[in-house]
Structure formats: structure tokens, C-alpha cells
Scaffold this motif. Sequence first.
Motif, PDB file in Angstrom:
ATOM      1  N   ALA A 372       0.820  -1.211   0.000  1.00 55.15           N
ATOM      2  CA  ALA A 372       0.000   0.000   0.000  1.00 55.15           C
ATOM      3  C   ALA A 372       0.856   1.265   0.000  1.00 55.15           C
ATOM      4  CB  ALA A 372      -0.947  -0.008   1.195  1.00 55.15           C
ATOM      5  N   ASP A 373       2.079   1.150   0.525  1.00 53.35           N
ATOM      6  CA  ASP A 373       2.934   2.347   0.587  1.00 53.35           C
ATOM      7  C   ASP A 373       3.916   2.427  -0.576  1.00 53.35           C
ATOM      8  OD1 ASP A 373       1.745   3.114   2.930  1.00 53.35           O
ATOM      9  OD2 ASP A 373       3.141   1.929   4.144  1.00 53.35           O
ATOM     10  N   TRP A 374       3.933   1.425  -1.429  1.00 49.77           N
ATOM     11  CA  TRP A 374       4.862   1.477  -2.569  1.00 49.77           C
ATOM     12  C   TRP A 374       4.275   2.407  -3.614  1.00 49.77           C
ATOM     13  CZ3 TRP A 374       5.057  -4.577  -3.300  1.00 49.77           C
ATOM     14  CH2 TRP A 374       5.587  -5.159  -2.131  1.00 49.77           C
ATOM     15  N   LYS A 375       4.447   3.688  -3.400  1.00 48.46           N
ATOM     16  CA  LYS A 375       3.809   4.636  -4.303  1.00 48.46           C
ATOM     17  C   LYS A 375       4.811   5.411  -5.118  1.00 48.46           C
ATOM     18  CE  LYS A 375      -0.579   5.311  -2.078  1.00 48.46           C
ATOM     19  NZ  LYS A 375      -1.444   6.167  -1.297  1.00 48.46           N
ATOM     20  N   LEU A 376       4.401   5.758  -6.312  1.00 43.84           N
ATOM     21  CA  LEU A 376       5.197   6.613  -7.168  1.00 43.84           C
ATOM     22  C   LEU A 376       4.283   7.773  -7.545  1.00 43.84           C
ATOM     23  CD1 LEU A 376       8.033   6.322  -8.543  1.00 43.84           C
ATOM     24  CD2 LEU A 376       6.792   5.646 -10.591  1.00 43.84           C
ATOM     25  N   ALA A 377       4.700   8.971  -7.231  1.00 49.68           N
ATOM     26  CA  ALA A 377       3.883  10.157  -7.516  1.00 49.68           C
ATOM     27  C   ALA A 377       2.454   9.991  -7.013  1.00 49.68           C
ATOM     28  CB  ALA A 377       3.892  10.466  -9.015  1.00 49.68           C
ATOM     29  N   GLY A 378       2.308   9.439  -5.833  1.00 47.62           N
ATOM     30  CA  GLY A 378       0.994   9.368  -5.197  1.00 47.62           C
ATOM     31  C   GLY A 378       0.110   8.216  -5.636  1.00 47.62           C
ATOM     32  N   ARG A 379       0.571   7.399  -6.585  1.00 49.87           N
ATOM     33  CA  ARG A 379      -0.258   6.269  -7.028  1.00 49.87           C
ATOM     34  C   ARG A 379       0.465   4.975  -6.746  1.00 49.87           C
ATOM     35  NH1 ARG A 379      -3.870   8.723 -10.696  1.00 49.87           N
ATOM     36  NH2 ARG A 379      -2.881  10.651 -11.335  1.00 49.87           N
ATOM     37  N   HIS A 380      -0.289   3.962  -6.319  1.00 47.68           N
ATOM     38  CA  HIS A 380       0.370   2.654  -6.240  1.00 47.68           C
ATOM     39  C   HIS A 380       0.225   1.917  -7.568  1.00 47.68           C
ATOM     40  CE1 HIS A 380      -3.603   1.497  -5.176  1.00 47.68           C
ATOM     41  NE2 HIS A 380      -3.513   1.801  -3.898  1.00 47.68           N
ATOM     42  N   PHE A 381       0.819   0.721  -7.607  1.00 41.76           N
ATOM     43  CA  PHE A 381       0.989   0.023  -8.875  1.00 41.76           C
ATOM     44  C   PHE A 381      -0.353  -0.230  -9.578  1.00 41.76           C
ATOM     45  CE2 PHE A 381       2.030  -4.012 -11.241  1.00 41.76           C
ATOM     46  CZ  PHE A 381       2.805  -3.381 -12.192  1.00 41.76           C
ATOM     47  N   PHE A 382      -1.344  -0.670  -8.799  1.00 44.79           N
ATOM     48  CA  PHE A 382      -2.679  -0.906  -9.343  1.00 44.79           C
ATOM     49  C   PHE A 382      -3.205   0.356 -10.037  1.00 44.79           C
ATOM     50  CE2 PHE A 382      -7.280  -0.736  -8.970  1.00 44.79           C
ATOM     51  CZ  PHE A 382      -7.712  -2.025  -9.231  1.00 44.79           C
ATOM     52  N   ASP A 383      -3.089   1.500  -9.356  1.00 41.22           N
ATOM     53  CA  ASP A 383      -3.567   2.758  -9.935  1.00 41.22           C
ATOM     54  C   ASP A 383      -2.797   3.134 -11.195  1.00 41.22           C
ATOM     55  OD1 ASP A 383      -5.446   3.096  -8.041  1.00 41.22           O
ATOM     56  OD2 ASP A 383      -4.287   4.486  -6.798  1.00 41.22           O
ATOM     57  N   TRP A 384      -1.494   2.873 -11.184  1.00 42.21           N
ATOM     58  CA  TRP A 384      -0.697   3.212 -12.363  1.00 42.21           C
ATOM     59  C   TRP A 384      -1.155   2.436 -13.591  1.00 42.21           C
ATOM     60  CZ3 TRP A 384       1.899   7.200 -13.734  1.00 42.21           C
ATOM     61  CH2 TRP A 384       2.537   7.990 -12.783  1.00 42.21           C
ATOM     62  N   LEU A 385      -1.436   1.147 -13.392  1.00 47.72           N
ATOM     63  CA  LEU A 385      -1.872   0.328 -14.529  1.00 47.72           C
ATOM     64  C   LEU A 385      -3.158   0.906 -15.121  1.00 47.72           C
ATOM     65  CD1 LEU A 385      -1.248  -3.252 -13.115  1.00 47.72           C
ATOM     66  CD2 LEU A 385      -0.033  -2.184 -15.017  1.00 47.72           C
ATOM     67  N   ASP A 386      -4.097   1.256 -14.234  1.00 47.46           N
ATOM     68  CA  ASP A 386      -5.362   1.818 -14.670  1.00 47.46           C
ATOM     69  C   ASP A 386      -5.146   3.187 -15.336  1.00 47.46           C
ATOM     70  OD1 ASP A 386      -7.954   2.578 -15.006  1.00 47.46           O
ATOM     71  OD2 ASP A 386      -8.435   2.777 -12.886  1.00 47.46           O
ATOM     72  N   PHE A 387      -4.367   4.025 -14.661  1.00 43.57           N
ATOM     73  CA  PHE A 387      -4.153   5.395 -15.128  1.00 43.57           C
ATOM     74  C   PHE A 387      -3.461   5.416 -16.504  1.00 43.57           C
ATOM     75  CE2 PHE A 387      -1.462   9.266 -15.127  1.00 43.57           C
ATOM     76  CZ  PHE A 387      -2.438  10.231 -14.955  1.00 43.57           C
ATOM     77  N   LEU A 388      -2.356   4.675 -16.608  1.00 41.77           N
ATOM     78  CA  LEU A 388      -1.598   4.702 -17.872  1.00 41.77           C
ATOM     79  C   LEU A 388      -2.428   4.179 -19.039  1.00 41.77           C
ATOM     80  CD1 LEU A 388       1.975   3.504 -16.879  1.00 41.77           C
ATOM     81  CD2 LEU A 388       1.261   5.782 -17.634  1.00 41.77           C
ATOM     82  N   THR A 389      -3.199   3.116 -18.805  1.00 43.17           N
ATOM     83  CA  THR A 389      -3.956   2.546 -19.919  1.00 43.17           C
ATOM     84  C   THR A 389      -5.136   3.437 -20.295  1.00 43.17           C
ATOM     85  OG1 THR A 389      -5.099   1.157 -18.297  1.00 43.17           O
ATOM     86  CG2 THR A 389      -3.325   0.145 -19.539  1.00 43.17           C
ATOM     87  N   SER A 390      -5.938   3.854 -19.304  1.00 43.52           N
ATOM     88  CA  SER A 390      -7.147   4.610 -19.646  1.00 43.52           C
ATOM     89  C   SER A 390      -6.855   6.033 -20.097  1.00 43.52           C
ATOM     90  CB  SER A 390      -8.102   4.662 -18.449  1.00 43.52           C
ATOM     91  OG  SER A 390      -8.775   3.453 -18.330  1.00 43.52           O
ATOM     92  N   ARG A 391      -5.842   6.654 -19.500  1.00 41.37           N
ATOM     93  CA  ARG A 391      -5.613   8.049 -19.845  1.00 41.37           C
ATOM     94  C   ARG A 391      -4.635   8.223 -21.001  1.00 41.37           C
ATOM     95  NH1 ARG A 391      -7.416  10.918 -15.114  1.00 41.37           N
ATOM     96  NH2 ARG A 391      -8.991   9.470 -14.384  1.00 41.37           N
TER      97      ARG A 391
END
Length: 483
Positions: A372-391
Motif C-alpha cells: 500500500a505504501d509502494w507509491k510513485l507520484a501518489g499512485r500505487h501500482f494498481f492505480d498506475w496500470l489503470d491510469f496509464l492505460t485509460s488516460r
Amino acid sequence: MTAIASPKNLWLGRWGFVLAATGSSVGLGNIWKFPYMTGEYGGGAFVLVYLLCIAAIGVPVMMAEIALGRRGRGSPIDAIRRVTRESGRSRWWSGLGWMAMLCGFMILSFYVVVAGWAVSYLWKSVTGGLAAHSVEGMAAIFSANNANPWNLGFWSTLVTLATMAIVGLGVQAGIERSVRWMMPGLVVMLVVMIVYALFSGSFGAGVHFLFAFDPGKLTGQAVLAAMGHAFFTLSLASGAILTYGAYLPADQSIGRTTLMVAICDTLVALMAGLAIFPVIFANGMDPASGPGLIFMSLPLAFQQMPLGGAVETIFFLMLTVAALTSAISMIEATVAWLNESHGLSRVRAAWGVGILLWVVSTLAMLSFNVGADWKLAGRHFFDWLDFLTSRFLMPLGGLGTALLAGFVLRGESLKEELGLPSAVHALWRFAIRYVCPLAIVMVFLDALGALGAAFDWRWLAAVLVLALIAEVAILRRHGRQGG
Ligand code: TRP
């Protein structure tokens, strides 16, 4: 162009493609993601932009993808290579196919985690693990389910195994058969829930939230999110629809099938909204509570309705199946490519991809507990996958598809494949050449803040009207020369 697809790789029934493409597009995106995004971005304004994106960008891009797939009869990489060769264009466009495959894989890596939630809730529902009497109680169940990596990992692993087993079986036995009964079932469940919502006392509040248009809530980020979600929910720009298009028999209409899939997909999303938001308002929940929204709100509603326990179980069963029919489509492109270009059997290809998927999805799963704390720029890995693909990946892939179909390929190639009446074809061509590229680029620029506060979407409308006039003039000149 000769079709390379062997008969065993074509959809069986007349409805095979529509069912499978609908199965791909209707999924967690409709029932899980659409409601929570609508909640986070404030309701009606987001919904309206989303609907516009489906109609103006999603439908034309989907038609282009199916046409590319059927023309090239193969995985995205192979199909695009064939159609560009046919038109005498650079083979580098097949990079678009690579990007699509990568995107599908990244989506699947977080998708199986959410599908794991659905399966674990199915299990809880059967074993009576969803008995809490308040929103807080349901939220506690949701967090507890996430907190233990062994528990969560078990469920996402189960989904990974099921996906690979179905894809390994192949197009007809695995994919087509499993979607045949699931779509009608899902719609029936949603109707039951909407009827319940009608009596919940807050139906009006739910409808108001979904459809009241408040332009003040529209930020550049919200528009980009709505556009990204339009791609996501229709399974575009990630190889799924293109690969399914490769199995479409030559005599079926691309335009009609696309419309059918897009309408079903939109109806299911709106029905999910109508089933969910009344419950949320009736129980004083915050619509902006994020990815856990449906898991915290719906079980509460089920408890209060007659026969709720049975309805709950059937609902999570349907959600699981809807997730699976989408999951298999995300990996079909890669399996088809390994099968066709590298001679791997479907089963081997499926298991090979499955192992890689298991590793990446386990990392995504850890975002909810250990990591839960492995964050990069405020997002964790799950969020990054979603963010990079959808946006990014999906809008860029859509842009690439539009440019390839609209400008790069010879006009006759896709015209023949689409087989539309000429007025409809002109409309499609206008959408794919101007509406899609301009809208995607402007949404990007706006979200990056590059257009500044003075930017007004009416400018886009004006540019599009000019482009339409120019296009009609060009077509008429061509017509006269040709005739
Ligand atoms: N459309 C699916 C949904 O709404 C998700 C999905 C399936 C998907 N295949 C895809 C998304 C390919 C992007 C790309 O749940």
C-alpha cells in the motif's frame, strides 16, 4: 485479399460475434468502474461527456478496428501488417498492434484483481459472509477482504486460471459458448435491482445525480477520464475488438454489429447506475467513495430486499461471468499472435501468457495490502496500470487507429470491408478523419492544461463544422471526377 482464418476460427452462429464482442465490452467497466467514476467526477456532466465520446469516437473507432481485423484476418500485429502492405504503406504501423497488446495485458493485470473481488463476494454471499447492517460495516468487510494478501491473491489467481483455461479452449468452445447465457442473465439481474431501487425511496436522487447536467463540474481531467472510459468500456485500442473482428464472417455488417454492441454496453452501464445510486443515497453513502463503491453499497441493498440472499448470490455470479468474458478478450490478441506468428499451440500460448500475467497481477494485488505504501507520484501500482492505460495508451491507440484508417490506408480498402451505404460511409469517414483525431488531441491538451482557462469546447465544434464542409466539398469533387 485471401482470408487466412481457417473455418474453425470463425464465429459459429450469426450472433457469435455480437455476443462475444458484447461479452468483451460489458464487464467490470460497466458495473464497477462506470458508477464509481461517475461518483468521483460528480454525476450528470461526466455521464453526458461519456455518452458523447461513445457516439462520436467509440463507435467510429470500433468500426475501424473490426474492419482492420477482418481485412487483415489476424492478431493486431499481423492484421495491421497485412492491411498496410495491401495499401503499400509502411509496416511500422504494426507498432500500433504492439501497443494494443501491451495495453490489453496491462489492463488485464489489474482487471483480474477486481474480478477476484467479485468472486470472493460470490463466495461470501454463499457462505453468509456479507452480514453487516451499516455502510461502515460493509466498508469494514471490504477492507478486511483486501488486507490479507493470501486471501486476495487466492481469488485473483483463481480468475487468472479460469481465464487461461477458457482462452486455451479456443474461440467457439471457450468464448462463444460462455457468453451465450450470461448476457441475458445479467440484464435480468439488473432489472430486478432497478425495481428494488424504485422502492428504495431515493430513486429520484439517483436519477438526478446521473442525468442532471452541471457544466461547472467539468474539468479537463474529467473529460479525459470520460474519454478514456469510453475506450475502456468498449474494449477498444487494446487488440480485443480487432482480434474478434478477425473472426467475423465476411457477410456480416460491421456497422450494424457495432451499433448493437455499443447500445448494449451503454444500456448496461446506465442500468447499473440506476440500480446503484438510489441505494447509495438511501443509505447516506458518499458516491465518491472510489473503487469499493459497489462492494460496499449493493450488499446492503440485498439485505433489505425480499429473497435478497438469493439475488445477491446470482448478482455476484453474473458479475463474475461478465468479468471473465471481458478478461478472455483482453488476452485473445496475444494468444492469437503467439499462435499464428510463432506456431505455439493455443493452450501453450495461454499458459505462457498466464504465468506472466500472474506475476504482474500479483504485484497489482499487493497494492491493497503489503504494498500500500509502494507509491510513485501518489499512485500505487494498481492505480498506475489503470491510469496509464485509460488516460494514455487507449486514447493514443484510438488516435493511431483513426489516422491509420482515415488517412494512411487506401480509401477503397476499408470502404470495401465496411460495405456501408455511401452517405453513412461519408459520415464514418468524417468521424474517423476529423472528429476522432481532433477531439482526442484537444482533450489531451486540455487535460495537460496546455489550452489554458480560456479554452472553450465550442471551438472544437466550430473546427469540426468547417472540416465537415471541406470533406463534403472534396467528396463531391471526387464524385464528379469519378463519374
Ligand atoms: N470492456 C470491458 C469492461 O468494460 C473491459 C475490457 C475487456 C477491456 N477487454 C478490454 C478494456 C480490452 C480494454 C481493452 O469491463
